[in-house]
Scaffold this motif. Sequence first.
Motif, mmCIF file in Angstrom:
data_model
loop_
_atom_site.group_PDB
_atom_site.id
_atom_site.type_symbol
_atom_site.label_atom_id
_atom_site.label_comp_id
_atom_site.label_asym_id
_atom_site.label_seq_id
_atom_site.Cartn_x
_atom_site.Cartn_y
_atom_site.Cartn_z
ATOM 1 N N LEU A 1 0.759 -1.323 0.057
ATOM 2 C CA LEU A 1 -0.129 -0.043 -0.091
ATOM 3 C C LEU A 1 0.772 1.445 0.083
ATOM 4 O O LEU A 1 0.361 2.208 -0.657
ATOM 5 N N ALA A 2 1.660 1.272 0.766
ATOM 6 C CA ALA A 2 3.024 2.457 0.835
ATOM 7 C C ALA A 2 3.372 2.416 -0.745
ATOM 8 O O ALA A 2 3.458 3.641 -0.983
ATOM 9 N N ASP A 3 3.829 1.388 -1.436
ATOM 10 C CA ASP A 3 4.165 1.735 -2.705
ATOM 11 C C ASP A 3 3.517 2.396 -3.687
ATOM 12 O O ASP A 3 3.957 2.981 -4.693
ATOM 13 N N VAL A 4 2.125 2.204 -3.464
ATOM 14 C CA VAL A 4 1.184 2.838 -4.378
ATOM 15 C C VAL A 4 0.630 4.320 -3.741
ATOM 16 O O VAL A 4 -0.194 4.630 -4.100
ATOM 17 N N ASN A 5 1.152 4.625 -2.622
ATOM 18 C CA ASN A 5 0.864 5.657 -1.982
ATOM 19 C C ASN A 5 -0.687 5.892 -1.200
ATOM 20 O O ASN A 5 -1.187 6.773 -1.470
ATOM 21 N N ILE A 6 -1.103 4.729 -0.701
ATOM 22 C CA ILE A 6 -2.556 4.629 -0.068
ATOM 23 C C ILE A 6 -2.337 4.530 1.448
ATOM 24 O O ILE A 6 -1.656 3.684 1.813
ATOM 25 N N ASN A 7 -2.967 5.711 2.111
ATOM 26 C CA ASN A 7 -2.898 5.720 3.527
ATOM 27 C C ASN A 7 -4.106 5.506 4.164
ATOM 28 O O ASN A 7 -4.327 5.234 5.314
ATOM 29 N N ALA A 8 -5.128 5.637 3.162
ATOM 30 C CA ALA A 8 -6.600 5.688 3.782
ATOM 31 C C ALA A 8 -7.456 4.781 2.825
ATOM 32 O O ALA A 8 -7.394 5.030 1.670
ATOM 33 N N TYR A 9 -8.162 4.186 3.213
ATOM 34 C CA TYR A 9 -8.876 3.075 2.501
ATOM 35 C C TYR A 9 -10.348 2.960 2.954
ATOM 36 O O TYR A 9 -10.775 2.719 4.114
ATOM 37 N N LEU A 10 -11.298 3.020 2.019
ATOM 38 C CA LEU A 10 -12.802 2.447 2.309
ATOM 39 C C LEU A 10 -13.178 1.480 1.144
ATOM 40 O O LEU A 10 -12.966 2.005 0.032
ATOM 41 N N GLY A 11 -13.403 0.607 1.364
ATOM 42 C CA GLY A 11 -14.108 -0.538 0.239
ATOM 43 C C GLY A 11 -15.399 -1.043 0.623
ATOM 44 O O GLY A 11 -15.852 -1.489 1.562
ATOM 45 N N ILE A 12 -16.208 -0.916 -0.623
ATOM 46 C CA ILE A 12 -17.689 -1.127 -0.220
ATOM 47 C C ILE A 12 -17.982 -2.256 -1.073
ATOM 48 O O ILE A 12 -17.751 -2.353 -2.466
ATOM 49 N N PRO A 13 -18.533 -3.425 -0.719
ATOM 50 C CA PRO A 13 -18.693 -4.622 -1.714
ATOM 51 C C PRO A 13 -19.869 -4.196 -2.731
ATOM 52 O O PRO A 13 -20.962 -3.457 -2.217
ATOM 53 N N ILE A 14 -20.000 -4.983 -3.938
ATOM 54 C CA ILE A 14 -21.016 -4.678 -4.824
ATOM 55 C C ILE A 14 -21.051 -6.174 -5.172
ATOM 56 O O ILE A 14 -20.286 -7.076 -5.565
ATOM 57 N N SER A 15 -22.446 -6.588 -4.915
ATOM 58 C CA SER A 15 -22.846 -7.887 -4.863
ATOM 59 C C SER A 15 -23.966 -7.976 -6.053
ATOM 60 O O SER A 15 -24.868 -6.916 -5.871
ATOM 61 N N LEU A 16 -24.396 -8.911 -6.862
ATOM 62 C CA LEU A 16 -25.526 -9.137 -7.573
ATOM 63 C C LEU A 16 -26.653 -9.633 -6.665
ATOM 64 O O LEU A 16 -26.568 -9.922 -5.604
ATOM 65 N N PHE A 17 -27.853 -9.512 -7.488
ATOM 66 C CA PHE A 17 -29.180 -9.892 -6.727
ATOM 67 C C PHE A 17 -28.999 -11.443 -6.259
ATOM 68 O O PHE A 17 -29.433 -11.684 -5.167
ATOM 69 N N ASP A 18 -28.398 -12.118 -6.906
ATOM 70 C CA ASP A 18 -28.264 -13.661 -6.509
ATOM 71 C C ASP A 18 -27.144 -13.960 -5.362
ATOM 72 O O ASP A 18 -26.834 -15.012 -5.095
ATOM 73 N N GLY A 19 -26.451 -12.986 -5.070
ATOM 74 C CA GLY A 19 -25.582 -12.939 -4.000
ATOM 75 C C GLY A 19 -24.253 -13.135 -4.884
ATOM 76 O O GLY A 19 -23.080 -13.248 -3.880
ATOM 77 N N GLU A 20 -23.927 -13.113 -6.172
ATOM 78 C CA GLU A 20 -22.749 -13.321 -6.502
ATOM 79 C C GLU A 20 -21.689 -12.022 -6.788
ATOM 80 O O GLU A 20 -22.404 -11.085 -6.507
ATOM 81 N N ARG A 21 -20.629 -12.189 -6.145
ATOM 82 C CA ARG A 21 -19.733 -11.093 -5.922
ATOM 83 C C ARG A 21 -19.268 -10.624 -7.264
ATOM 84 O O ARG A 21 -18.661 -11.362 -8.073
ATOM 85 N N PHE A 22 -19.452 -9.442 -7.232
ATOM 86 C CA PHE A 22 -18.971 -8.697 -8.423
ATOM 87 C C PHE A 22 -17.753 -7.997 -8.301
ATOM 88 O O PHE A 22 -16.923 -8.248 -8.970
ATOM 89 N N GLY A 23 -17.666 -7.033 -7.307
ATOM 90 C CA GLY A 23 -16.325 -6.345 -7.091
ATOM 91 C C GLY A 23 -16.697 -5.506 -5.826
ATOM 92 O O GLY A 23 -17.183 -5.518 -4.990
ATOM 93 N N THR A 24 -15.931 -4.361 -5.870
ATOM 94 C CA THR A 24 -15.906 -3.279 -4.807
ATOM 95 C C THR A 24 -15.893 -1.818 -5.507
ATOM 96 O O THR A 24 -15.319 -1.533 -6.526
ATOM 97 N N LEU A 25 -16.621 -1.077 -4.601
ATOM 98 C CA LEU A 25 -16.417 0.368 -4.879
ATOM 99 C C LEU A 25 -15.304 1.040 -4.017
ATOM 100 O O LEU A 25 -15.888 0.841 -2.521
ATOM 101 N N CYS A 26 -14.317 1.533 -4.222
ATOM 102 C CA CYS A 26 -13.213 1.803 -3.413
ATOM 103 C C CYS A 26 -13.025 3.208 -3.421
ATOM 104 O O CYS A 26 -13.112 4.024 -4.313
ATOM 105 N N VAL A 27 -12.540 3.720 -2.126
ATOM 106 C CA VAL A 27 -11.879 5.243 -1.948
ATOM 107 C C VAL A 27 -10.636 5.159 -1.288
ATOM 108 O O VAL A 27 -10.421 4.365 -0.436
ATOM 109 N N ALA A 28 -9.855 5.850 -1.715
ATOM 110 C CA ALA A 28 -8.244 5.787 -1.299
ATOM 111 C C ALA A 28 -7.626 7.349 -1.265
ATOM 112 O O ALA A 28 -8.263 8.090 -2.145
ATOM 113 N N HIS A 29 -6.979 7.490 -0.239
ATOM 114 C CA HIS A 29 -6.362 8.584 -0.055
ATOM 115 C C HIS A 29 -4.881 8.790 0.431
ATOM 116 O O HIS A 29 -4.515 7.478 1.087
#
Length: 309
Positions: A91-119
């Motif tokens: 994380l330091a190599d890509v200069n991320i020191n604050a992180y918020l990750g929100i899951p994105i799932s489909l209706f049937d529960g299948e995992r799609f990915g994430t909506l992320c915030v970084a600073h």
Amino acid sequence: MYKNFDELASDVLALAKEILPDKLIYINSLNDKQQIILKLSDTNTSILVTEGMVINLNETLCNRIDFERNEPLIYEDISRETCLNGLKRTLADVNINAYLGIPISLFDGERFGTLCVAHHEASHFDKKSVEMLQRIARMFSYYLDLERLAYRDSLTGLYNRQYLYKYFEDFSVTEGVLFFLDLDGFKKVNDVYGHETGDLVLKEVSLRLQKFVKEPNDDAFAVRLGGDEFIINLPRISSTEEISQRAEQLINYLNTWDTEYQLSASIGIVPYSANGGVQLNTLLKNADNALYRAKAAGKNNYKIFNGYC
């Protein structure tokens, strides 16, 4: 409907930036092994991630998100965390020191990915902002479900006829080739083993087609027209040699089965030129004519439409 994923993702990120304007926000897709960064809110940023970047899932914070509980993951000051020793350097190599990750799932529960915030600096994520981003993630997943219902075959998960027509109507078509394939021996499978087994065969065929279309380029895709009829669109392929090579490869994909029933595929092929003005209905008709010739020639082979058949 949006014309493409980028258009949808851009709107999602623009809404998210209204909530946290000073942060980098991005959308990822996740599979069993990798995280893929699909879209960034900003390209000129001090955080060293790029669109299309592929990261080993075990080396990401997104891998720690609880999708079953659908809960966000928050690290406001990564430099102070004691449970991230294996990831701090990355994380330091890509200069991320604050992180918020929100899951994105489909209706049937299948995992799609994430909506992320970084600073790049330690940051506080207030409850209201997190809840608003969760709402945006839900809206995004709802649209993905709508798109699946509209443009995906319910049995196999492949694109359907509606998507094929939309593709040729909405996008500037480059040169390419359509494969119109029909399974040899599928009726016998249904008659002898039943429709439940037939559905399993169609699902397995679809998995093989998905693997096949991933190899040439990202724009290739497979369609189930109905029954045991499928279309494969391969853009930017024009030479007879390359078309024949891909057709032979596809036949080999579909004529090897470990069970006692025998299946293969016959393929009708029609090339198309860039912005040639040919209607999709004409392409399908010509491909169907070539398919008929392939069937008549003994099945388990292919024929290329030459303007006369």
